[in-house]
Design a protein around this motif. Structure first.
Motif: not given
Length: 132
Positions: A35-38, A81, A83, A88
């Motif tokens: 997933t993305s870091t956010s 994905l 950043d 990631v």
């Protein structure tokens, strides 16, 4: 305890072990989900069992707990994905621990299934004696 009581108690064990197997399967299937870091990482599942109250005996799932959503950061700049720094997020799932859990859950399920099978055979043998 009657034969049917043994089948009832073993069936509660089958249900708990099946839910445990489902949780471990989810964990293994999502171990490499990036997933993305956010976003939150996949949260691994933990099945908590407890003894059933009352005279019937058996076990039930008390709750399913979720692990940490922090995950672990991995440098993969080519991942779509990633950043701006190239990181990631992956779930923090230990595969060896999950495989151990899988084996334990399988063995528990098999043991409870064997109890149901033996109780059924005993009941059928009792019926045969009654027919004689």
């Amino acid at each position: 305890m009657t034969i049917f009581g043994a089948i009832g108690i073993a069936s509660t064990g089958l249900t708990v072990h099946r839910k445990w197997l489902d949780a471990v399967s989810d964990n293994l299937a999502n171990a490499n989900t990036a997933t993305s870091t956010s976003e939150d990482a996949f949260q691994q599942r933990y099945v908590v069992a407890q003894e059933m109250s009352g005279d019937t005996g058996g076990v039930q799932v008390k709750e399913v707990l979720l692990g940490s959503a922090e995950g672990r950061l991995v440098y993969e700049p080519s991942n779509p994905l990633a950043d701006e720094d190239g990181y990631v997020k992956y779930p923090d799932i230990d595969m060896s621990s999950q495989m151990t859990q899988l084996i334990m859950a399988q063995r528990g399920y098999q043991a409870n299934a064997a109890v149901v099978d033996r109780a059924k055979e005993t009941y059928q043998a009792a019926l045969q004696i009654g027919r004689s």
